[in-house]
Enzyme design. Structure first.
Site, PDB file in Angstrom:
ATOM      1  N   ARG A  89       0.854  -1.178   0.000  1.00 37.27           N
ATOM      2  CA  ARG A  89       0.000   0.000   0.000  1.00 37.27           C
ATOM      3  C   ARG A  89       0.896   1.235   0.000  1.00 37.27           C
ATOM      4  O   ARG A  89       2.011   1.208   0.515  1.00 37.27           O
ATOM      5  CB  ARG A  89      -0.897   0.024   1.245  1.00 37.27           C
ATOM      6  CG  ARG A  89      -2.066  -0.965   1.189  1.00 37.27           C
ATOM      7  CD  ARG A  89      -3.143  -0.511   0.216  1.00 37.27           C
ATOM      8  NE  ARG A  89      -4.322  -1.358   0.216  1.00 37.27           N
ATOM      9  CZ  ARG A  89      -4.556  -2.339  -0.650  1.00 37.27           C
ATOM     10  NH1 ARG A  89      -3.672  -2.639  -1.579  1.00 37.27           N
ATOM     11  NH2 ARG A  89      -5.672  -3.037  -0.597  1.00 37.27           N
ATOM     12  N   HIS A 117      -1.601   0.984  -9.674  1.00 37.02           N
ATOM     13  CA  HIS A 117      -2.285   0.009  -8.804  1.00 37.02           C
ATOM     14  C   HIS A 117      -2.912  -1.129  -9.624  1.00 37.02           C
ATOM     15  O   HIS A 117      -4.122  -1.369  -9.561  1.00 37.02           O
ATOM     16  CB  HIS A 117      -3.351   0.686  -7.938  1.00 37.02           C
ATOM     17  CG  HIS A 117      -3.716  -0.113  -6.721  1.00 37.02           C
ATOM     18  ND1 HIS A 117      -4.016   0.452  -5.503  1.00 37.02           N
ATOM     19  CD2 HIS A 117      -3.835  -1.458  -6.533  1.00 37.02           C
ATOM     20  CE1 HIS A 117      -4.310  -0.500  -4.624  1.00 37.02           C
ATOM     21  NE2 HIS A 117      -4.212  -1.688  -5.243  1.00 37.02           N
TER      22      HIS A 117
END
Ligand code: NDP
Ligand code: OXD
Length: 308
Positions: free
Chosen positions: A223, A271
């Site tokens: 993350r 992502h």
């Protein structure tokens, strides 16, 4: 069983037929079209809808559409409703492929070849034997464990770091804060596959960079908030870190003015390291719906206090 599907990223038209194939009598509402919130038994969710999940009084399960669950803001969820993270064989394969690509790219010096091409420079580069290069994986769960295994199959020397003791064939395993320096000290290519928790936020920062051998590479697929951005820029500037491949960011989409976009030593991907598929994930999700109905523990149930 009535399920609410709630995601701005995943396509309900892909998911609904797959879910119904495994549970024909399943009824599905798609957010924001909810007929009766009290009738919702379970929710399949990426990010909770506005107003949170407390409006669904009879929830028996919260099934994340992500392997990571930090985006659900676990502490804000209705108390006592079990939460499961997504474990999807398709997601694991795509994460494995991405990490293989990123590791081989660093190992084979492909960025230098790409940089040499516009200048028509013929620069011969033969990398060291793979066994002399160490890949270190932070997080040895569903995804990190698979990435560590495939890295050993490729012939790299592999080390891994987790929260609790682990045994993985041909992988040197380290754990806990006390194992971090020994893990990092011999890691040439670092891959972060940790969940984002209170303990792991900001872990990719100067103290860790200083434990790595000079010139190490960093791949962050966990993350964005694992990384202290300023520390990475400084480490790239000083040469302590040679390059970074980043798939996740504190702010997504990465704003156009962000320095990472144009940094010569940073590769940005939006992502996309791993992506789930309704085809491969639906059987696992449906098994959890059955478990929820029977009030049995879910597969891949999240420990709310631990944060993953
Ligand atoms: P798992 O829960 O299966 O594994 C998590 C691993 O991290 C475990 O090995 C765990 O240790 C370890 N860990 C957790 N906290 C700590 C800590 N404080 N110190 C050391 N190790 C720790 O998760 P997954 O493998 O399924 O997913 C990992 C993460 O990958 C997700 O949370 C998400 O953030 C990210 N992800 C990113 C995607 C992308 O496209 N970029 C896609 C999917 C996931 P232990 O085994 O001891 O519990
Ligand atoms: C996930 C993700 O957590 O896609 O599954 O990031």
């Amino acid at each position: 069983m009535k399920l609410l599907f709630c995601s701005h990223l995943d396509d309900p038209h892909e998911w609904i037929p797959e879910l119904k194939r495994h549970m024909p009598d399943l009824e599905i509402d798609v957010w924001p079209e909810v007929k009766d919130s009290a009738a919702i038994d379970a929710i399949l969710v990426w990010i909770p809808p506005e107003g949170g999940l407390a409006q669904f009084h009879n929830l028996k399960a919260i099934q994340s559409l992500g392997a990571g669950v930090n985006q659900l803001d676990l502490k804000s969820l209705p108390h006592g409703v079990p939460v499961a993270r997504l474990v999807d064989p398709g997601l694991t394969v795509s994460m494995r492929d991405y990490c293989v690509w990123a590791v081989l790219r660093h190992y084979r010096g492909l960025d230098s070849h790409a940089a040499n091409q516009p200048q028509k420079k013929w620069v011969y580069y033969i990398p060291p034997p793979k066994s002399a290069v160490s890949v270190g994986v932070m997080g040895l769960g569903e995804l990190g464990g698979e990435v560590a295994r495939v890295a050993t199959d490729l012939g790299f020397s592999v080390r891994g770091w987790a929260r609790s003791p682990k045994t993985i064939e041909r992988v040197a395993c380290f754990w806990g804060p006390e194992g971090l320096a020994a893990f990092a000290g011999k890691t040439d290519i670092l891959i972060c596959l940790l969940p984002l928790t209170v303990e792991t936020r900001g872990i990719l920062a100067r103290p860790l960079f200083e434990m790595l051998p000079k010139g190490a590479r960093v791949i962050n697929v966990g993350r964005g908030d694992h990384l202290v951005e300023r520390d990475l820029l400084d480490a790239l500037e000083s040469g302590r870190i040679a390059s970074a491949t980043l798939d996740v960011f504190a702010r997504e989409p990465l704003p156009p003015e962000h320095p990472f976009w144009s940094h010569p030593k940073i590769t940005v991907t939006p992502h996309v390291a791993a992506f789930g598929s309704a085809v491969t994930a639906a059987p696992v999700v449906v098994e959890n719906l059955r478990r929820a109905l029977a009030r049995r523990p879910l597969l891949n149930q999240v420990d709310i206090d631990r944060g993953y």
